[in-house]
Enzyme design. Structure first.
Site, PDB file in Angstrom:
ATOM      1  N   ASP A  72       0.865  -1.183   0.000  1.00  0.00           N
ATOM      2  CA  ASP A  72       0.000   0.000   0.000  1.00  0.00           C
ATOM      3  C   ASP A  72       0.897   1.226   0.000  1.00  0.00           C
ATOM      4  O   ASP A  72       2.092   1.138   0.274  1.00  0.00           O
ATOM      5  CB  ASP A  72      -0.894   0.001   1.252  1.00  0.00           C
ATOM      6  N   SER A  73       0.301   2.388  -0.262  1.00  0.00           N
ATOM      7  CA  SER A  73       1.052   3.630  -0.186  1.00  0.00           C
ATOM      8  C   SER A  73       1.500   3.918   1.245  1.00  0.00           C
ATOM      9  O   SER A  73       2.391   4.736   1.449  1.00  0.00           O
ATOM     10  CB  SER A  73       0.181   4.779  -0.688  1.00  0.00           C
ATOM     11  N   CYS A  99      -3.778  -0.852  -2.055  1.00  0.00           N
ATOM     12  CA  CYS A  99      -4.076   0.547  -2.335  1.00  0.00           C
ATOM     13  C   CYS A  99      -5.034   0.677  -3.527  1.00  0.00           C
ATOM     14  O   CYS A  99      -4.766   0.129  -4.600  1.00  0.00           O
ATOM     15  CB  CYS A  99      -2.759   1.261  -2.653  1.00  0.00           C
ATOM     16  N   GLU A 116      -5.943   8.918   9.667  1.00  0.00           N
ATOM     17  CA  GLU A 116      -4.589   8.762  10.221  1.00  0.00           C
ATOM     18  C   GLU A 116      -4.438   9.486  11.562  1.00  0.00           C
ATOM     19  O   GLU A 116      -3.582   9.150  12.363  1.00  0.00           O
ATOM     20  CB  GLU A 116      -3.539   9.253   9.219  1.00  0.00           C
ATOM     21  N   CYS A 122     -11.233   3.236  -0.840  1.00  0.00           N
ATOM     22  CA  CYS A 122      -9.944   3.738  -0.368  1.00  0.00           C
ATOM     23  C   CYS A 122      -9.604   2.981   0.907  1.00  0.00           C
ATOM     24  O   CYS A 122     -10.482   2.696   1.724  1.00  0.00           O
ATOM     25  CB  CYS A 122     -10.044   5.239  -0.082  1.00  0.00           C
ATOM     26  N   HIS A 170      -8.369   3.763   3.641  1.00  0.00           N
ATOM     27  CA  HIS A 170      -8.630   4.384   4.944  1.00  0.00           C
ATOM     28  C   HIS A 170     -10.113   4.414   5.326  1.00  0.00           C
ATOM     29  O   HIS A 170     -10.438   4.593   6.487  1.00  0.00           O
ATOM     30  CB  HIS A 170      -8.110   5.822   4.955  1.00  0.00           C
TER      31      HIS A 170
HETATM   32  N1  DGL Z   1      -3.945   3.938  -0.121  1.00  0.00           N
HETATM   33  C1  DGL Z   1      -4.630   4.985  -0.818  1.00  0.00           C
HETATM   34  C2  DGL Z   1      -5.862   4.417  -1.525  1.00  0.00           C
HETATM   35  O1  DGL Z   1      -6.427   3.420  -1.144  1.00  0.00           O
HETATM   36  C3  DGL Z   1      -5.047   6.112   0.099  1.00  0.00           C
HETATM   37  C4  DGL Z   1      -3.902   6.917   0.642  1.00  0.00           C
HETATM   38  C5  DGL Z   1      -3.112   7.607  -0.465  1.00  0.00           C
HETATM   39  O2  DGL Z   1      -3.606   8.578  -1.063  1.00  0.00           O
HETATM   40  O3  DGL Z   1      -2.014   7.145  -0.725  1.00  0.00           O
HETATM   41  O4  DGL Z   1      -6.283   4.965  -2.510  1.00  0.00           O
END
Ligand code: DGL
Length: 265
Positions: free
Chosen positions: A10-11, A73, A152, A184, A186
Site C-alpha cells: 500500500d502507499s 491501495c 490517520e 480507499c 482508509h
Molecule cells: N492507499 C490509498 C488508496 O487506497 C489512500 C492513501 C493515499 O492517497 O495514498 O487509494
C-alpha cells in the site's frame, strides 16, 4: 510454491485494513506487508508516478519470494493493476474488482455510489469495472481527500468526522444510491461515521473484506494455499520511519507490530 508468503503493498498505513481481513480469514499464511510511507499519498499523484511506485514496490516484495501479490491501495489498483500483471510471473489481486462484485451483489436499485481518492475517482477504474459486469448500472462518484488525514489522526468518530462526511456525502445520498463502495484503504476506519451519515438503507461495501475473499479464491484456484501447520510469520516493511507506522498500526490491527523494518526503494 505454497509455503511462500503473500505480499501486500500500500502507499502507507491504510492497507492494514486489507491486511487485517486477509490475516483474519487466512490465519495460516505468512504475510509480508510493504507500506510506502515515505511517498504517501498516492491519491493526489499522476498515473505515471503511481505506476512507477507500484512497479518498484512489487519488485521489492519479489525479493521476499512472495507467491502472490495484493495491491491493497485503491489508487495503485486503479492505475497499475494491468502493468503489474504483465510484468510479474505471480498472481496479482487488486481491490477494485472485488469491491465492484460486492457492490453488484448488494444493490437492489442498481444505483451505486463510489468514494475514493482524487486519483481513483478520476481514473474511472471503478466505473469501468462496474460497467463491464453490468452495463446499465447508475453510478455516482465523489472524492473525499480529507478522509485520509482524518483516519490517520485517529478521528474516526465524533463531530468533526461527521461534519466532513456530511459535506462529502450529501450529494451522493441525494442521488438515491442504495450501495456505496468505500474505495480507499482508509475509509473502512470511518465506516461507523459514514454509516451514520448515509443512513441504514445504504449498503456499505468494504473493499478490504471483498478483497480478502478474492485472495482466498485465487489461492484455491492456483493451488497455492498453505497447509495449516505452523505459526505464521507477519513481517512489515516501510520506506519511512517504523515508529509512526507501529503507532498507527497498533490502532488499526489492535495488536503490537513487532516485526517492522525500514527499507530503501
Ligand atoms: N492507499 C490509498 C488508496 O487506497 C489512500 C492513501 C493515499 O492517497 O495514498 O487509494
Amino acid at each position: 510454491v505454497p509455503s511462500r508468503p503473500i505480499g501486500i503493498f500500500d502507499s502507507g498505513i491504510g492497507g492494514l485494513t486489507v491486511f487485517r481481513e486477509i490475516a483474519r480469514i487466512l490465519p495460516h499464511e505468512d504475510l509480508v506487508y510493504l507500506g510506502d510511507t515515505a511517498r504517501v499519498p498516492y491519491g493526489t499523484k499522476s498515473a505515471a508516478t503511481v505506476r512507477r511506485y507500484a512497479l518498484q514496490n512489487l519488485r521489492l516484495l519479489m525479493r521476499e519470494e512472495v507467491k502472490m501479490a495484493v495491491i491493497a491501495c485503491n489508487t495503485a489498483s486503479a492505475f497499475a493493476l494491468s502493468i503489474l500483471r504483465e510484468t510479474f510471473p505471480i498472481p496479482v489481486v487488486g481491490v477494485i474488482e472485488p469491491g465492484c462484485i460486492g457492490a453488484l451483489r448488494a444493490t437492489r436499485s442498481r444505483r451505486i455510489g463510489i468514494i475514493g481518492t482524487e486519483g481513483t475517482i478520476t481514473s474511472r477504474a471503478y466505473e469501468r469495472s462496474l460497467r463491464d459486469q453490468s452495463p446499465d448500472v447508475f453510478i455516482a462518484t465523489a472524492s473525499c481527500p480529507l478522509f485520509v488525514p482524518l483516519a490517520e489522526e485517529g478521528w474516526w468518530e465524533g463531530n468533526i468526522a461527521e461534519e466532513i462526511a456530511h459535506r462529502y456525502l450529501r450529494d451522493l445520498v441525494a442521488q438515491e444510491i442504495d450501495t456505496l463502495i468505500l474505495g480507499c484503504t482508509h475509509y473502512p476506519l470511518l465506516k461507523k461515521t459514514i454509516a451514520k451519515i448515509v443512513g441504514p438503507e445504504i449498503n456499505l461495501i468494504d473493499s478490504a473484506e471483498e478483497t480478502a475473499g478474492a485472495v482466498v479464491t485465487k489461492l484455491d484456484r492456483s493451488a497455492l494455499k498453505h497447509d495449516p501447520q505452523k505459526h505464521p510469520r507477519r513481517t512489515f516493511f516501510v520506506t519511512d520511519s517504523p515508529e509512526r507506522f507501529r503507532k498507527l498500526g497498533r490502532m488499526i490491527l489492535q495488536e503490537e507490530l513487532p516485526d517492522v523494518h525500514h527499507v530503501e526503494i
